[in-house]
Write a protein that holds these residues in place. Structure first.
Motif, mmCIF file in Angstrom:
data_model
loop_
_atom_site.group_PDB
_atom_site.id
_atom_site.type_symbol
_atom_site.label_atom_id
_atom_site.label_comp_id
_atom_site.label_asym_id
_atom_site.label_seq_id
_atom_site.Cartn_x
_atom_site.Cartn_y
_atom_site.Cartn_z
ATOM 1 N N SER C 71 -70.898 -80.772 29.551
ATOM 2 C CA SER C 71 -71.638 -80.084 28.502
ATOM 3 C C SER C 71 -72.076 -81.077 27.429
ATOM 4 C CB SER C 71 -70.773 -78.996 27.867
ATOM 5 O OG SER C 71 -70.768 -77.853 28.685
ATOM 6 N N ILE C 72 -71.171 -81.969 27.054
ATOM 7 C CA ILE C 72 -71.521 -82.923 26.002
ATOM 8 C C ILE C 72 -72.639 -83.851 26.477
ATOM 9 C CG2 ILE C 72 -70.691 -84.914 24.684
ATOM 10 C CD1 ILE C 72 -68.000 -83.560 24.451
ATOM 11 N N ILE C 73 -72.480 -84.385 27.682
ATOM 12 C CA ILE C 73 -73.492 -85.335 28.169
ATOM 13 C C ILE C 73 -74.848 -84.642 28.317
ATOM 14 C CG2 ILE C 73 -74.174 -86.756 30.130
ATOM 15 C CD1 ILE C 73 -71.172 -87.359 30.539
ATOM 16 N N VAL C 74 -74.832 -83.450 28.935
ATOM 17 C CA VAL C 74 -76.096 -82.747 29.147
ATOM 18 C C VAL C 74 -76.726 -82.375 27.807
ATOM 19 C CG1 VAL C 74 -77.099 -80.599 30.004
ATOM 20 C CG2 VAL C 74 -75.505 -81.870 31.421
ATOM 21 N N ALA C 78 -80.184 -84.009 26.643
ATOM 22 C CA ALA C 78 -81.346 -83.122 26.584
ATOM 23 C C ALA C 78 -81.880 -83.035 25.157
ATOM 24 C CB ALA C 78 -80.979 -81.736 27.098
ATOM 25 N N SER C 79 -80.979 -83.006 24.170
ATOM 26 C CA SER C 79 -81.445 -82.936 22.792
ATOM 27 C C SER C 79 -82.208 -84.206 22.412
ATOM 28 C CB SER C 79 -80.270 -82.758 21.832
ATOM 29 O OG SER C 79 -79.445 -81.723 22.263
ATOM 30 N N LEU C 80 -81.664 -85.346 22.799
ATOM 31 C CA LEU C 80 -82.343 -86.602 22.456
ATOM 32 C C LEU C 80 -83.722 -86.661 23.099
ATOM 33 C CD1 LEU C 80 -79.475 -89.265 22.650
ATOM 34 C CD2 LEU C 80 -80.585 -88.301 20.628
ATOM 35 N N LEU C 81 -83.767 -86.303 24.373
ATOM 36 C CA LEU C 81 -85.045 -86.348 25.079
ATOM 37 C C LEU C 81 -86.037 -85.377 24.441
ATOM 38 C CD1 LEU C 81 -86.246 -87.822 27.427
ATOM 39 C CD2 LEU C 81 -85.390 -86.050 28.966
ATOM 40 N N ASP C 136 -76.409 -80.068 41.657
ATOM 41 C CA ASP C 136 -75.081 -80.423 41.172
ATOM 42 C C ASP C 136 -75.068 -81.792 40.485
ATOM 43 O OD1 ASP C 136 -72.478 -79.787 40.645
ATOM 44 O OD2 ASP C 136 -71.690 -80.585 42.530
ATOM 45 N N THR C 137 -76.158 -82.129 39.805
ATOM 46 C CA THR C 137 -76.137 -83.339 38.996
ATOM 47 C C THR C 137 -76.454 -82.969 37.558
ATOM 48 O OG1 THR C 137 -78.483 -83.781 39.274
ATOM 49 C CG2 THR C 137 -76.990 -84.782 40.882
ATOM 50 N N ARG C 138 -75.963 -83.802 36.655
ATOM 51 C CA ARG C 138 -76.261 -83.555 35.251
ATOM 52 C C ARG C 138 -77.726 -83.812 34.963
ATOM 53 N NH1 ARG C 138 -70.684 -85.966 34.241
ATOM 54 N NH2 ARG C 138 -71.647 -87.976 34.570
ATOM 55 N N LEU C 139 -78.340 -84.729 35.723
ATOM 56 C CA LEU C 139 -79.748 -85.047 35.474
ATOM 57 C C LEU C 139 -80.611 -83.792 35.588
ATOM 58 C CD1 LEU C 139 -81.841 -87.152 34.850
ATOM 59 C CD2 LEU C 139 -82.019 -87.663 37.293
ATOM 60 N N ALA C 140 -80.342 -82.979 36.612
ATOM 61 C CA ALA C 140 -81.131 -81.760 36.796
ATOM 62 C C ALA C 140 -81.027 -80.873 35.560
ATOM 63 C CB ALA C 140 -80.643 -81.007 38.026
ATOM 64 N N LEU C 141 -79.815 -80.717 35.054
ATOM 65 C CA LEU C 141 -79.631 -79.866 33.882
ATOM 66 C C LEU C 141 -80.293 -80.480 32.650
ATOM 67 C CD1 LEU C 141 -75.936 -78.692 34.273
ATOM 68 C CD2 LEU C 141 -78.023 -77.486 34.847
ATOM 69 N N ILE C 142 -80.225 -81.789 32.547
ATOM 70 C CA ILE C 142 -80.846 -82.452 31.393
ATOM 71 C C ILE C 142 -82.345 -82.195 31.404
ATOM 72 C CG2 ILE C 142 -81.386 -84.699 30.383
ATOM 73 C CD1 ILE C 142 -78.602 -85.630 31.419
ATOM 74 N N LEU C 143 -82.974 -82.401 32.576
ATOM 75 C CA LEU C 143 -84.428 -82.211 32.661
ATOM 76 C C LEU C 143 -84.809 -80.787 32.282
ATOM 77 C CD1 LEU C 143 -85.210 -84.135 35.970
ATOM 78 C CD2 LEU C 143 -85.706 -84.837 33.622
ATOM 79 N N PHE C 210 -76.692 -70.762 30.315
ATOM 80 C CA PHE C 210 -75.810 -70.239 31.352
ATOM 81 C C PHE C 210 -76.457 -70.214 32.737
ATOM 82 C CE2 PHE C 210 -74.061 -66.489 33.617
ATOM 83 C CZ PHE C 210 -72.774 -66.943 33.784
ATOM 84 N N LEU C 211 -77.635 -69.600 32.830
ATOM 85 C CA LEU C 211 -78.190 -69.260 34.140
ATOM 86 C C LEU C 211 -78.516 -70.486 34.998
ATOM 87 C CD1 LEU C 211 -78.902 -66.844 35.859
ATOM 88 C CD2 LEU C 211 -81.204 -66.979 34.985
ATOM 89 N N PHE C 212 -79.204 -71.473 34.422
ATOM 90 C CA PHE C 212 -79.555 -72.650 35.213
ATOM 91 C C PHE C 212 -78.312 -73.424 35.606
ATOM 92 C CE2 PHE C 212 -83.669 -71.817 33.271
ATOM 93 C CZ PHE C 212 -84.463 -71.870 34.402
ATOM 94 N N ALA C 213 -77.399 -73.545 34.652
ATOM 95 C CA ALA C 213 -76.160 -74.247 34.967
ATOM 96 C C ALA C 213 -75.438 -73.536 36.103
ATOM 97 C CB ALA C 213 -75.275 -74.320 33.733
ATOM 98 N N LEU C 214 -75.490 -72.215 36.099
ATOM 99 C CA LEU C 214 -74.811 -71.447 37.141
ATOM 100 C C LEU C 214 -75.410 -71.730 38.514
ATOM 101 C CD1 LEU C 214 -72.909 -68.986 37.898
ATOM 102 C CD2 LEU C 214 -75.023 -67.699 37.908
#
Lengths: 289, 515, 275
Positions: C71-74, C78-81, C136-143, C210-214
């Motif tokens: 959660s912290i990394i994503v 994402a906020s910085l980007l 299942d990667t953080r990159l996907a969630l970040i984008l 929630f939903l995308f992470a799920l």
């Protein structure tokens, strides 16, 4: 250099964001827009059916029901959150000892995971022996208020939690707006001998206009999408009393795997919200231009 | 010389190599092929998220090390939040992602799997001696169809679900209360109540006064009826007795509940179901008003804390009642679901007023199935078979927190089965409680009429529609007839959009209807 | 007199905002069987227990730690980007006139990314991430979170730049700076507090998503809201674990919020005022 030509500079600034968004959403957008004209169930190949989803939707009493409660919800939460946020911002717009810490406490609800808030809500609103009913009984209020099992009160409970969570959003932005007003504004107001209410009504609020519009705009958009709290607290019930638009779309799309119908629901919502933004928030135009 | 030496060297190497090789092979044949048959393989199994100490997922965690040691394979347990499990699995299957090799599934999702050809039969593994042994015969006939499709096995048994009636024994058998009851209702307090009419009276009688002497008033009955969760099964298990007309075989009028097996016309708004819903709404008056929005756990908790005289639900209550926090250990009476004195005969369009009882198998009967997309189906099967084998399944069932409920043939005590009462007592069960519990389940599973189990494409959608309108009726936003008429209309729409012909075929296959 | 009312108002507001957290805290120290009993003050009304926390750390410690880390990394990435892209776009919309497209329409374009219910985007996003092997990667969630945070960043940053007088850059341009260095050297430093505030709001939304992470995660990249949703199972909700997990989940943003507190309001002070 092509980047340095004056007429290109603006695109250098704008395009990265536009390109980023478009690369990621263009496929999903086209995909779901196409599905909204199809019968698409489970993993089967979509069958083109023209406008049938949209026609069905307009004839669906569930669509009108959910639209109605969602609109009421948006109206209620946005206006109450705005009003409370403004009141708080006015309260905080002066020297109070420990203001910074109070302010930090007041922003916390924004960071509380809504799913958790919904689950905690089940114990907070617990009708047999929850804290709210207990305190009500202690101060001589009504006994065993059916917070969740009465349709109207269940709606009210969700509204209450939403207000709890998002008033801080309005508060933070409005306070910023207030504090940005030059000192002279407040001085002029007190010189004129205007009462507090008058100076608020005729001097401060008009100057705050653009901030107010941004707050209302962002809150309206978010309120239309309320999902997590009703999802975890009431599951849309009792009956369909708290089945908000997003919950209804979610159920149609990912519970029933009726992607075509869910897509048409989504695009209708997009149209409705954009219509509301342009029609009712006329000042948006001024802010945007 | 050099070349000869070289050749000799080569020959020697070859001979030694062959010798060593064959020894290694024969040893590995013994140790690897037989004891660690799946070394280096890795499987991912989806299970609902409740952790190493929570229902359904606990056994996978508990036995993981033993199983990995035995097979040499690695088990990845992928927890999925319960409420989102179906969409997560279906997304994997629909998009062909194939992340999961198998899933511990809810039985109601078979229609979706079969319609999309997403799971594989286990028949070819069943008799293969490489795998742990379990017997199909230990699955009670009433539960067999949860694991099969057209008599072909796809699932490996694990959990067994059905609902029964629970009551606080000391309250219902109290002589003073019995006398008061007789005076008020003019018949003996039935222990246990056998019809829903009796349940109504008992619930009314025990509602709103302090019958256990703890200084607070108790309620007559409790049923957790939150929409979007498992409330629909509480209605179905009771409505079955109002609607399933007994008959010699499954035909247009007999032994069916959901649809007319010839036309796929929904039967949900027939008179029996309306009567059942009216009864349900009547019962709500004698329970805590909030239960209309309680999830399952709140209802369990309430009953186990001794706050209500009656409830009906899954086997979990029986084992939860034995735990430390329970106020009703040794006081947890069990009986099969009550029957009905009203049943609707569609053939002759008239109501029949005689006792009717339909046993049920509502609920998940959570068990493993293998994904068509898995590259290691035999490893997945091995895991399921391991869990299904008698000693392990027995341990799972006895241990309360695993959520694995009572229902394999070897769980039953004499005279119904081979289990030992001492074992149960060792695991902390009260002797009377377990005996009544086993008896109630035995009666339920061997009932002459069984309530069918819906397993067509989109079962979740049909249930969810019913669930929502039942809830509307519970809170008075729709009358029972309005609610069920709307369910009828929406079910017709759903069937149409999913394809009526295929749905009819799936329905007939799933209930074993033959012309 | 007036001050008493002010103080009273502030006090009520703080109690109102904090009481659910207080309820979560005491619930986390109660035995499961006491969840539905009424008591507010530990030691006086009930005997507090550490059992829930111990169980959580023993049995779910890895998942929770993994969830917080993800959660912290994503959220930070994402906020910085979003701030990076949103600042540039916000600047462009504040300072330039896009004649044909109209600045308003561009702003609505960004905003509309937040209007569309995410349900319809989830499956196509799943397909994209699957073909990019990013499930299942953080990159996907970040984008994805960047896309949905951008509207906030663009709209808020835009009003922040409008707030700053154009003369500042014009002076720099006269001095021979390029547009870019005028932006970087003159304007951006003034907007930094606003950036921080915008970042906090993007952070909050990503943190709670929630939903995308799920749908897009399985194990490695699971975020905290999914871990919290795992407290609901076949036997209902484990309220005591909801309490512990939501408290775990509230710690990082609280620390960040307090650390950045002074930026938030000061930052927004610059923003959004004279449209």
């Amino acid at each position: 250099m092509i980047f340095n030509r004056e007429k290109n500079v603006k695109f250098v600034f704008l395009l990265p964001a536009v390109i980023f968004v478009l690369t990621l959403v263009i496929f999903p957008l086209v995909y779901s827009l196409r599905l909204s004209f199809c019968l698409a169930r489970f993993g089967r190949n979509p069958i083109f059916i023209g406008l049938e989803n949209y026609i069905d939707l307009l004839k669906d009493y569930k669509f009108w029901g959910t639209l109605k409660i969602t609109l009421i919800f948006v109206l209620l939460t946005v206006s109450i959150e705005f009003f409370l946020g403004l009141t708080l911002a006015l309260l905080f717009n002066r020297e109070i000892r420990g203001r910074r810490y109070f302010r930090a406490l007041l922003t916390l609800p924004m960071f509380a995971t809504p799913v958790a808030i919904g689950y905690l809500g089940m114990t907070i609103f617990y009708e047999e022996a929850g804290p709210i009913n207990n305190i009500l009984a202690l101060i001589g209020g009504p006994q065993k208020v059916p917070w969740l099992s009465n349709p109207t009160l269940a709606f009210a409970s969700i509204t209450l939690l939403d207000i709890w969570q998002w008033t801080p959003f309005c508060f933070v932005i409005l306070l910023a707006g207030l504090q940005a007003l030059p000192e002279q504004v407040y001085e002029a107001a007190s010189l004129d001998g205007a009462s507090g209410v008058q100076s608020l009504r005729y001097i401060i609020l008009p100057l705050l206009g653009p901030v107010i519009v941004i707050v209302l705009l962002l809150r309206t958009v978010e309120a239309f999408k309320v999902f997590d709290i009703p999802f975890s607290l009431t599951g849309g019930g009792p009956g369909r009393a708290t089945e908000f638009y997003s919950l209804f779309t979610y159920r149609t799309g990912l519970k029933y795997f009726n992607f075509g119908y869910a897509s048409s629901l989504a695009y209708i919502l997009l149209a409705i919200v954009i219509l509301i933004i342009t029609l009712f928030l006329k000042r948006v135009r001024e802010v945007f231009e | 010389m050099q070349s000869r030496k070289k050749i000799f060297g080569k020959m020697r190497n070859f001979v030694i190599g062959t010798l060593v090789g064959s020894i290694v092979l024969s040893i590995s044949g013994l140790t690897i092929a037989q004891e660690k048959p799946f070394s280096g393989k890795k499987i991912t199994v989806a299970v609902l998220a409740s952790g190493p100490k929570g229902p359904i997922s606990a056994p996978l965690y508990y036995w993981r090390d033993k199983w990995e040691e035995r097979t040499g394979a690695k088990l990845e347990i992928a927890e999925v939040p319960f409420g989102e499990m179906h969409e997560k699995i279906m997304t994997d299957l629909i998009t062909g992602a194939g992340v999961y090799d198998g899933f511990i599934t809810f039985s109601g999702w078979y229609g979706d799997y079969i319609a999309g050809d997403y799971i594989v039969p286990i028949e070819k593994y069943y008799n293969d001696p490489r795998f742990p042994k379990w017997s199909k015969e230990t699955v009670i006939p009433a539960l067999r169809d949860k694991h099969t499709w057209k008599d072909v096995w796809y699932g490996v048994p694990n959990d067994s679900d059905a609902q029964i009636l629970y009551y606080v024994r000391s309250a219902l058998t109290n002589p003073a209360y019995q006398a008061q009851f007789k005076e008020k209702y003019d018949y003996d307090l039935p222990v246990p109540p056998r019809t829903w009419q009796e349940v109504r009276d008992v619930a009314e009688f025990f509602n709103g006064w302090d019958w256990n002497g703890d200084g607070e008033p108790e309620y007559g009955i409790v049923a957790p009826l939150k929409v979007g969760e498992q409330a629909v099964h509480h209605f179905l298990s009771m409505a079955a007795s109002f609607s399933v007309l007994p008959g010699p075989k499954i035909d247009k009028y007999h032994n069916t509940y959901y649809f007319d097996p010839e036309t796929m016309e929904p039967l949900i708004n027939q008179s029996g179901n309306i009567k059942a819903l009216e009864t349900m709404i009547e019962l709500l008056k004698f329970g805590p008003p909030g239960m209309k929005t309680w999830s399952l756990g709140a209802g369990f908790d309430f009953f186990v804390r001794g706050k209500a005289a009656l409830t009906w639900s899954w086997g979990d209550i029986g084992s939860l009642a034995q735990e430390e926090k329970s106020k009703i250990k040794g006081d947890c009476g069990c009986a099969p679901m009550p029957g009905s004195m009203y049943i609707w005969d569609r053939e002759h369009q008239k109501s029949v007023h005689k006792y009717n009882f339909a046993g049920n198998t509502v609920g998940g009967s959570w068990h493993g199935v293998i994904s068509r997309l898995s590259e290691n189906p035999e490893v997945v099967y091995d895991l399921y078979a391991f869990q299904a084998s008698k000693p392990i399944n027995m341990w799972n069932m006895m241990t309360g927190y695993t959520g694995i409920d009572f229902g394999r043939t070897f769980h039953f005590l004499p005279p119904y089965g081979p289990a030992s009462l001492d074992e149960f007592i060792k695991f902390g069960w009260d002797a009377t409680d377990i005996q009544e519990y086993g008896e109630a389940y035995y009666e339920n599973y061997t009932a002459p009429v069984m309530f069918e189990y819906l397993r067509i494409l989109g079962t979740d959608e049909y249930w969810s529609i019913l669930d929502i309108h039942l809830s509307e009726a519970y809170v008075g936003r729709e009358t029972p007839k309005e609610a069920l008429d709307r369910v009828y209309d929406e079910w017709v729409k759903t069937t149409k959009s999913l394809g009526k012909a295929q749905q009819l075929k799936l329905y007939q296959e799933s209930i074993g209807y033959k012309k | 007199m007036g001050n008493v009312f002010v103080l009273l108002g502030v006090l009520i507001a703080v109690i109102w905002a904090f009481s659910p957290f207080y309820w979560a805290i005491i619930s986390s120290f109660k035995l499961p069987e006491d969840t539905f009993t009424i008591s507010y003050i530990p030691f006086f009304q009930f005997k507090p227990t550490l059992q829930n926390w111990i169980n959580e750390i023993n049995f779910r410690g890895r998942e929770i730690w993994n969830g917080i880390k993800n959660s912290i990394i994503v959220s930070i990435s994402a906020s910085l980007l979003a701030i990076f892209l949103g600042t540039m776009a916000g600047y462009a919309l504040a300072r330039f006139n896009f004649q044909k497209m109209k600045n308003k329409d561009i702003a609505v374009f960004f905003l509309s990314q937040r209007i569309l219910p995410p349900v319809v985007m989830v499956i196509p996003f799943f397909l994209i991430m699957k073909s990019l092997k990013l499930l299942d990667t953080r990159l996907a969630l970040i984008l994805i979170n960047t896309v949905f945070s951008l509207p906030f960043a663009v709209l808020i940053m835009r009003s922040i730049f409008k707030e700053l007088p154009a003369e500042l850059e014009e002076a720099a341009l006269v001095d021979g700076c390029s547009r870019y260095s005028a932006f970087l050297r003159v304007l951006l430093p003034l907007a930094i507090p606003g950036l921080v505030a915008t970042g906090m709001i993007c952070f909050a939304f990503t943190w709670n998503e929630f939903l995308f992470a799920l749908v897009l995660t399985y194990k490695k990249a699971v975020t905290m809201p999914i871990v919290i949703a795992g407290t609901a199972h076949t036997r209902g909700v484990d309220f005591w674990y909801v309490a512990t997990r939501s408290l775990f989940a509230i710690i990082p943003p609280t620390v960040i919020a307090i650390a950045l507190q002074k930026f938030i309001v000061r930052g927004l002070t610059f923003g959004a005022v004279k449209g």
